[in-house]
Design a protein around this motif. Structure first.
Motif, PDB file in Angstrom:
ATOM      1  N   PHE A 119       0.831  -1.199   0.000  1.00  0.00           N
ATOM      2  CA  PHE A 119       0.000   0.000   0.000  1.00  0.00           C
ATOM      3  C   PHE A 119       0.870   1.255   0.000  1.00  0.00           C
ATOM      4  CE2 PHE A 119       0.811  -0.802   4.480  1.00  0.00           C
ATOM      5  CZ  PHE A 119       1.060   0.467   4.996  1.00  0.00           C
ATOM      6  N   SER A 120       0.235   2.377  -0.313  1.00  0.00           N
ATOM      7  CA  SER A 120       0.889   3.683  -0.232  1.00  0.00           C
ATOM      8  C   SER A 120      -0.169   4.723   0.096  1.00  0.00           C
ATOM      9  CB  SER A 120       1.576   4.026  -1.565  1.00  0.00           C
ATOM     10  OG  SER A 120       2.296   5.243  -1.459  1.00  0.00           O
ATOM     11  N   LYS A 137      -5.662 -20.806  -5.559  1.00  0.00           N
ATOM     12  CA  LYS A 137      -4.619 -19.849  -5.251  1.00  0.00           C
ATOM     13  C   LYS A 137      -4.986 -18.467  -5.773  1.00  0.00           C
ATOM     14  CE  LYS A 137      -0.682 -23.043  -5.164  1.00  0.00           C
ATOM     15  NZ  LYS A 137       0.653 -23.320  -5.744  1.00  0.00           N
ATOM     16  N   ARG A 138      -4.506 -17.458  -5.028  1.00  0.00           N
ATOM     17  CA  ARG A 138      -4.749 -16.101  -5.485  1.00  0.00           C
ATOM     18  C   ARG A 138      -3.837 -15.778  -6.656  1.00  0.00           C
ATOM     19  NH1 ARG A 138      -2.431 -11.468  -4.850  1.00  0.00           N
ATOM     20  NH2 ARG A 138      -0.998 -12.170  -3.216  1.00  0.00           N
ATOM     21  N   LEU A 139      -4.369 -15.062  -7.620  1.00  0.00           N
ATOM     22  CA  LEU A 139      -3.557 -14.612  -8.737  1.00  0.00           C
ATOM     23  C   LEU A 139      -2.519 -13.599  -8.240  1.00  0.00           C
ATOM     24  CD1 LEU A 139      -6.300 -14.243 -11.504  1.00  0.00           C
ATOM     25  CD2 LEU A 139      -4.847 -16.206 -10.982  1.00  0.00           C
ATOM     26  N   GLY A 140      -1.480 -13.389  -9.014  1.00  0.00           N
ATOM     27  CA  GLY A 140      -0.322 -12.620  -8.574  1.00  0.00           C
ATOM     28  C   GLY A 140      -0.631 -11.201  -8.131  1.00  0.00           C
ATOM     29  N   THR A 152       1.187  -9.393   2.872  1.00  0.00           N
ATOM     30  CA  THR A 152       0.446 -10.571   2.419  1.00  0.00           C
ATOM     31  C   THR A 152       0.060 -10.483   0.947  1.00  0.00           C
ATOM     32  OG1 THR A 152      -1.487  -9.515   3.465  1.00  0.00           O
ATOM     33  CG2 THR A 152      -0.485 -11.375   4.624  1.00  0.00           C
ATOM     34  N   HIS A 153       0.266  -9.309   0.321  1.00  0.00           N
ATOM     35  CA  HIS A 153       0.040  -9.215  -1.123  1.00  0.00           C
ATOM     36  C   HIS A 153       1.082 -10.010  -1.902  1.00  0.00           C
ATOM     37  CE1 HIS A 153       3.276  -6.406  -0.494  1.00  0.00           C
ATOM     38  NE2 HIS A 153       3.370  -6.128  -1.789  1.00  0.00           N
ATOM     39  N   LEU A 154       2.134 -10.465  -1.195  1.00  0.00           N
ATOM     40  CA  LEU A 154       3.214 -11.208  -1.840  1.00  0.00           C
ATOM     41  C   LEU A 154       3.006 -12.715  -1.806  1.00  0.00           C
ATOM     42  CD1 LEU A 154       6.225  -9.168  -0.393  1.00  0.00           C
ATOM     43  CD2 LEU A 154       5.173  -8.935  -2.654  1.00  0.00           C
ATOM     44  N   ILE A 155       1.958 -13.180  -1.110  1.00  0.00           N
ATOM     45  CA  ILE A 155       1.695 -14.620  -1.038  1.00  0.00           C
ATOM     46  C   ILE A 155       0.376 -14.938  -1.743  1.00  0.00           C
ATOM     47  CG2 ILE A 155       2.981 -14.831   1.123  1.00  0.00           C
ATOM     48  CD1 ILE A 155       0.366 -14.950   2.624  1.00  0.00           C
ATOM     49  N   PHE A 159      -4.082   0.342  -2.123  1.00  0.00           N
ATOM     50  CA  PHE A 159      -3.430  -0.910  -1.756  1.00  0.00           C
ATOM     51  C   PHE A 159      -3.770  -2.037  -2.721  1.00  0.00           C
ATOM     52  CE2 PHE A 159      -7.260  -1.026   0.965  1.00  0.00           C
ATOM     53  CZ  PHE A 159      -7.711  -2.342   0.818  1.00  0.00           C
ATOM     54  N   ASP A 160      -2.816  -2.941  -2.826  1.00  0.00           N
ATOM     55  CA  ASP A 160      -2.964  -4.113  -3.679  1.00  0.00           C
ATOM     56  C   ASP A 160      -4.165  -4.920  -3.196  1.00  0.00           C
ATOM     57  OD1 ASP A 160      -2.543  -6.900  -4.670  1.00  0.00           O
ATOM     58  OD2 ASP A 160      -0.647  -6.085  -5.418  1.00  0.00           O
TER      59      ASP A 160
END
Length: 263
Positions: A15-16, A126-129, A156-159, A184-185
């Motif tokens: 996030f930013s 699984k979550r997409l990238g 957790t956006h990386l998993i 945020f992602d």
């Protein structure tokens, strides 16, 4: 605005924050409008997204043209174009207040954002990238633990695992100042905080690539006359230039420019 800085923060942390997107006066004006639409829906018993613990108003521009101003934000247009692509679109738009609120017409305490979740997409369990889509929040009031601020789990956006809805995870509170925006992602694990009687109105927009389905058929929701009256930036957000043709006899390309020409 330093676009590369925000992209780097989103990629690294999920996030930013962009400060002072709205003034205090603009936030207060929004809150008056939010409460007015809420009372309208309560009086008409249109309460399928409204509970005693969270009041969510989907696509509020269908009730008041004032809210079209939250569909497209010029300030972050170039940022979203870099994060997604030039033809990014709005997937859904809400006003949300995570607070305890009673009314004779409200029969449920369930809140759809009260459990751990992502707003991304899953395939094969699984979550997409990361970077598939993005959530944009604007705090119309200060966000803190005292008024049910959003909880999130860093990075957790990386998993790609799916969070357990009722899992007990070590997390942080999303503290935001009134008028600030966070991007945020959509893969970041998050949930609504514990509600209190304090108000916590926010704008909640979901943006994605042009090929992602919107939650609702905006053209059917608003009608041809209303759609035609909107400017091209808002029409683009509402999928007017990225809706598939009914057949190849109409056109072959999905994406068209505002004047109807193919990209």
């Amino acid at each position: 605005m330093n676009i590369n800085k925000h992209i780097s923060e989103i990629n690294r942390n999920g996030f930013s924050i962009i400060e002072n997107v709205f003034t205090k006066k603009e936030c207060d004006q929004y809150i008056v409008k939010c409460e007015k639409v809420l009372q309208l829906l309560l009086s008409k018993k249109k309460i399928n997204t409204i509970s005693t613990e969270a009041q969510a108003i989907d696509n509020p521009f269908q009730y008041d043209d004032f809210f079209f101003k939250q569909v497209y934000f010029k300030k972050i247009d170039n940022l979203l174009k870099k994060l997604l692509d030039e033809n990014y679109v709005l997937i859904n738009s809400n006003l949300i207040n995570r607070r305890k609120f009673n009314h004779p017409n409200i029969k449920t305490s369930l809140a759809r954002t009260a459990e751990w979740h992502t707003d991304s997409r899953y395939l094969g369990g699984k979550r997409l990238g990361k970077g598939l889509s993005f959530i944009v929040y604007i705090a119309l009031e200060d966000f803190s633990k005292e008024n049910g601020a959003t909880c999130y789990i860093p990075k957790t956006h990386l998993i790609t695992k799916i969070p357990k809805r009722h899992g007990r995870y070590k997390h942080k509170i999303l503290n935001l100042k009134k008028g600030n925006m966070i991007i945020f992602d959509s893969g970041l694990w998050h949930k609504g905080g514990e509600p209190t009687h304090k108000s916590r109105w926010s704008i909640f927009n979901y943006y994605g690539p042009w090929w992602m389905k919107p939650y609702y058929l905006f053209d059917k929701m608003l009608g041809e006359e209303k759609i035609n009256s909107l400017n091209k930036n808002i029409k683009k957000m509402l999928h007017c230039y990225s809706t598939p043709p009914k057949s190849s006899w109409e056109r072959i390309s999905t994406i068209v420019t505002p004047d109807g020409e193919k990209y």
